[in-house]
Design an enzyme around this catalytic site. Structure first.
Site, PDB file in Angstrom:
ATOM      1  N   HIS A  68      -7.042  24.630  80.028  1.00 34.09           N
ATOM      2  CA  HIS A  68      -5.611  24.823  79.748  1.00 34.09           C
ATOM      3  C   HIS A  68      -5.173  24.369  78.368  1.00 34.09           C
ATOM      4  O   HIS A  68      -4.020  24.604  77.992  1.00 34.09           O
ATOM      5  CB  HIS A  68      -4.783  24.150  80.852  1.00 34.09           C
TER       6      HIS A  68
ATOM      7  N   LYS B  89       2.400  31.572  91.992  1.00 36.61           N
ATOM      8  CA  LYS B  89       2.256  31.558  93.450  1.00 36.61           C
ATOM      9  C   LYS B  89       3.482  32.248  94.052  1.00 36.61           C
ATOM     10  O   LYS B  89       4.570  32.194  93.498  1.00 36.61           O
ATOM     11  CB  LYS B  89       2.213  30.123  93.983  1.00 36.61           C
TER      12      LYS B  89
ATOM     13  N   THR C  20       0.619  36.977  77.920  1.00 39.63           N
ATOM     14  CA  THR C  20      -0.591  36.384  78.493  1.00 39.63           C
ATOM     15  C   THR C  20      -1.561  36.014  77.372  1.00 39.63           C
ATOM     16  O   THR C  20      -1.742  36.791  76.430  1.00 39.63           O
ATOM     17  CB  THR C  20      -1.345  37.292  79.500  1.00 39.63           C
ATOM     18  N   ILE C  21      -2.148  34.849  77.516  1.00 35.18           N
ATOM     19  CA  ILE C  21      -3.148  34.460  76.510  1.00 35.18           C
ATOM     20  C   ILE C  21      -4.365  35.372  76.613  1.00 35.18           C
ATOM     21  O   ILE C  21      -5.159  35.462  75.696  1.00 35.18           O
ATOM     22  CB  ILE C  21      -3.578  32.981  76.652  1.00 35.18           C
ATOM     23  N   ASP C  22      -4.523  36.064  77.773  1.00 37.21           N
ATOM     24  CA  ASP C  22      -5.725  36.876  77.998  1.00 37.21           C
ATOM     25  C   ASP C  22      -5.722  38.189  77.206  1.00 37.21           C
ATOM     26  O   ASP C  22      -6.771  38.821  77.072  1.00 37.21           O
ATOM     27  CB  ASP C  22      -5.860  37.224  79.493  1.00 37.21           C
TER      28      ASP C  22
ATOM     29  N   GLY D 106       0.425  40.421  86.813  1.00 36.39           N
ATOM     30  CA  GLY D 106       0.938  40.092  88.141  1.00 36.39           C
ATOM     31  C   GLY D 106       2.456  40.114  88.174  1.00 36.39           C
ATOM     32  O   GLY D 106       3.072  40.782  89.017  1.00 36.39           O
TER      33      GLY D 106
ATOM     34  N   GLY E 274      -9.578  33.880  79.854  1.00 39.28           N
ATOM     35  CA  GLY E 274      -9.446  35.318  79.596  1.00 39.28           C
ATOM     36  C   GLY E 274      -9.647  36.183  80.819  1.00 39.28           C
ATOM     37  O   GLY E 274      -9.598  37.406  80.726  1.00 39.28           O
TER      38      GLY E 274
ATOM     39  N   ARG F 127     -28.356  20.049  69.287  1.00 36.82           N
ATOM     40  CA  ARG F 127     -28.046  20.473  70.649  1.00 36.82           C
ATOM     41  C   ARG F 127     -27.538  21.915  70.718  1.00 36.82           C
ATOM     42  O   ARG F 127     -27.066  22.470  69.722  1.00 36.82           O
ATOM     43  CB  ARG F 127     -26.925  19.596  71.217  1.00 36.82           C
TER      44      ARG F 127
ATOM     45  N   GLN G  12      -5.981  25.864  75.953  1.00 36.42           N
ATOM     46  CA  GLN G  12      -5.713  27.168  75.327  1.00 36.42           C
ATOM     47  C   GLN G  12      -4.308  27.686  75.625  1.00 36.42           C
ATOM     48  O   GLN G  12      -3.832  28.614  74.980  1.00 36.42           O
ATOM     49  CB  GLN G  12      -6.742  28.203  75.806  1.00 36.42           C
TER      50      GLN G  12
HETATM   51  O1  F6P Z   1      -4.026  34.438  82.953  1.00 32.21           O
HETATM   52  C1  F6P Z   1      -3.970  33.282  82.178  1.00 32.21           C
HETATM   53  C2  F6P Z   1      -4.976  32.264  82.654  1.00 32.21           C
HETATM   54  O2  F6P Z   1      -4.888  31.147  81.793  1.00 32.21           O
HETATM   55  C3  F6P Z   1      -6.406  32.785  82.753  1.00 32.21           C
HETATM   56  O3  F6P Z   1      -7.037  32.872  81.499  1.00 32.21           O
HETATM   57  C4  F6P Z   1      -6.998  31.753  83.699  1.00 32.21           C
HETATM   58  O4  F6P Z   1      -8.099  32.265  84.410  1.00 32.21           O
HETATM   59  C5  F6P Z   1      -5.866  31.470  84.635  1.00 32.21           C
HETATM   60  O5  F6P Z   1      -4.673  31.822  83.952  1.00 32.21           O
HETATM   61  C6  F6P Z   1      -5.778  30.041  85.068  1.00 32.21           C
HETATM   62  O6  F6P Z   1      -4.754  29.921  85.989  1.00 32.21           O
HETATM   63  P1  F6P Z   1      -4.204  28.516  86.523  1.00 32.21           P
HETATM   64  O7  F6P Z   1      -3.366  27.930  85.444  1.00 32.21           O
HETATM   65  O8  F6P Z   1      -3.418  28.865  87.706  1.00 32.21           O
HETATM   66  O9  F6P Z   1      -5.395  27.663  86.814  1.00 32.21           O
END
Ligand code: F6P
Length: 368
Positions: free
Chosen positions: A285, A74, A138-140, A117, A183, A175, A287
Site C-alpha cells: 500500500h 466492500k 486506479t493505481i492499476d 468495480g 496492479g 543479492r 504505492q
Molecule cells: O486496485 C487497486 C489495488 O491497490 C490493487 O493493486 C490491489 O491488488 C488491491 O487494490 C488491494 O486492495 P486492498 O487495499 O483492499 O488490500
C-alpha cells in the site's frame, strides 16, 4: 442551479482529493451545490454521512493523498452482505433504497470517482435512472478507453524510487532482490517502474513466466561480472504452468481475492536453483499513499472540471477519459467491458527487451 453529489469508491489512489477540489470549485463557479457522500454510498443511506462541500472544505486538498470522503471496496449495493447476530450472512439488494434517497434529496447528478468495480456499480445505477458521470481512478491503470487513470503515475514513481534504493543494498551484498508491486491482473506498474528503475527481470501477468528463464538471466549477469539482480514481479503474475498467488478471500463484502505471495515464491526458487542469496519484499500500500505527482494532480484536476462540464452537457452514463492529451467522454460500459492489459507489441515492451530486461518468457532464439 444544480445539486451534485460526489463519491469516491474502491481502493484509494493519489489524486482523489484533487478531483473533489476541482468538482467543488467548478460547481461553485456555476452557482451549483455540491455534496460529498462518505465511504462510497453511505451518504445515500444516512444523512449524517452526507457533507455539503464549499471551497473552504476543500482548501489545499489537491496535493494531499487519500480521500477526504473516505472510500470502501466492500458492500456492492446490488449484492450487499448483511450479517446477523448469529453470524449468518445474507445478501441483499439495497440499490432501490439508494436510488429513492438520491431522488428525495433532489440531486441532479452523481459524479462517481472509481475503478472498474465502482464504475460498474455507477453504470448499474445509471441503468436504473440515476444520472451518473464517472471519473477513472486506479493505481492499476487497467480501465479501458482512457490512456491513463489518475494515481498510476504516483504509484509508478513510488515503485521506481524503491527500486533505486534497492540497487545499492543488492550490490553491497551480491543479492537478488525480488520486489512485488500492485496492479492486479495488469502489469502496468511493474513494466513502467521496472524499466525506469533498472530491473534485470520484470514479470507481468500478461506474460506467463518460466522460472528457468528468470534464473538464466541472473546467471548470465554473473557471467558478465554483475553479481546482483533486481526482479520486479507484478502481484498478478502467473507461472507458465498456470500457478497464481493469492492470500484468499478478503473481508466480508469484498468480491476479489487478495493477491500476494508471488515475490516470496520467486525468491525461494531463485535461491534453490542458482544458490544466490535472495530477499523478497512487497511494496504493497505504499504505492497507494502519499501526495499525487504533478502529472496525477493535473490529470485529476482536469478530470474533475471535465466531469462538471459533462453534467452541463447531460453526458450521463459516460466517463471522462484522457485521449490524445485531451478530455473526452466515453460510455462507462466501454470502460468496464474488460481490464486494460499491457500491449505486448508496444514500444515499452520492445524497449525492455532491447535494453536486456528479461520478461520471464523464453524467446524463440533463447530456446534454440
Ligand atoms: O486496485 C487497486 C489495488 O491497490 C490493487 O493493486 C490491489 O491488488 C488491491 O487494490 C488491494 O486492495 P486492498 O487495499 O483492499 O488490500
Amino acid at each position: 442551479m444544480k445539486k451534485i453529489v460526489i463519491s469516491t469508491g474502491g481502493g484509494d489512489a493519489p489524486g482523489l482529493n484533487a478531483v473533489i477540489y476541482s468538482v467543488v470549485h467548478s460547481c461553485y463557479k456555476r452557482g451549483w451545490e455540491v455534496y460529498g457522500s462518505r465511504d462510497g454510498y453511505a451518504g445515500f443511506l444516512d444523512i449524517d454521512d452526507l457533507v455539503r462541500l464549499y471551497p473552504r472544505e476543500v482548501e489545499g486538498i489537491y496535493s494531499i493523498g487519500g480521500t477526504i470522503l473516505g472510500s470502501t471496496n466492500k458492500g456492492n449495493p446490488f449484492s450487499c452482505p448483511v450479517e446477523n447476530l448469529a453470524g449468518e450472512v445474507r445478501v441483499v439488494d439495497i440499490s432501490d433504497k439508494i436510488l429513492n434517497n438520491y431522488k428525495r434529496m433532489g440531486f441532479d447528478c452523481h459524479i462517481a470517482i472509481g475503478g472498474d468495480g465502482s464504475l460498474d456499480i455507477a453504470h448499474r445505477f445509471a441503468e436504473k435512472g440515476m444520472p451518473v458521470i464517472g471519473v477513472p481512478k486506479t493505481i492499476d491503470n487497467d480501465l479501458e478507453r482512457t490512456e491513463r487513470t489518475f494515481g498510476f503515475d504516483t504509484a509508478v514513481s513510488t515503485a521506481t524510487d524503491a527500486l533505486d534504493k534497492l540497487h545499492s543494498t543488492a550490490k553491497s551484498h551480491n543479492r537478488v532482490m525480488v520486489v512485488e508491486v500492485m496492479g492486479r491482473d495488469s502489469g502496468w506498474i511493474a513494466l513502467y517502474s521496472g524499466i525506469a528503475g533498472g530491473a534485470d527481470v520484470i514479470l507481468l501477468p500478461e506474460i506467463p513466466f518460466d522460472i528457468d528463464a528468470v534464473c538464466n538471466k541472473i546467471l548470465d549477469n554473473e557471467l558478465h561480472d554483475k553479481h546482483y539482480s533486481i526482479v520486479v514481479v507484478a502481484e498478478g503474475a502467473v507461472t507458465m504452468d498456470g500457478r497464481r498467488f493469492n492470500k484468499g478471500k478478503g473481508e466480508l463484502g469484498r468480491d476479489e481475492m487478495i493477491l500476494g505471495g508471488v515475490a516470496e515464491w520467486v525468491a525461494e526458487e531463485i535461491h534453490r536453483r542458482t544458490g544466490k542469496d535472495t530477499r523478497s519484499l512487497v511494496l504493497g500500500h505504499l504505492q497507494r499513499g502519499g501526495s499525487p505527482t504533478t502529472f496525477d494532480r493535473l490529470l485529476a484536476l482536469r478530470f474533475g472540471a471535465a466531469a462538471v462540464r459533462m453534467v452541463e452537457q447531460r453526458k450521463f452514463d459516460h466517463m471522462v477519459a484522457l485521449k490524445d492529451s485531451d478530455m473526452v467522454a466515453i460510455p462507462i460500459a466501454e470502460a468496464i467491458a474488460r481490464r486494460k492489459k499491457v500491449d505486448l507489441a508496444s514500444d515499452k515492451v520492445t524497449t525492455a527487451r532491447d535494453i536486456g530486461i528479461c520478461l520471464g518468457d523464453s524467446l524463440p532464439q533463447e530456446k534454440e
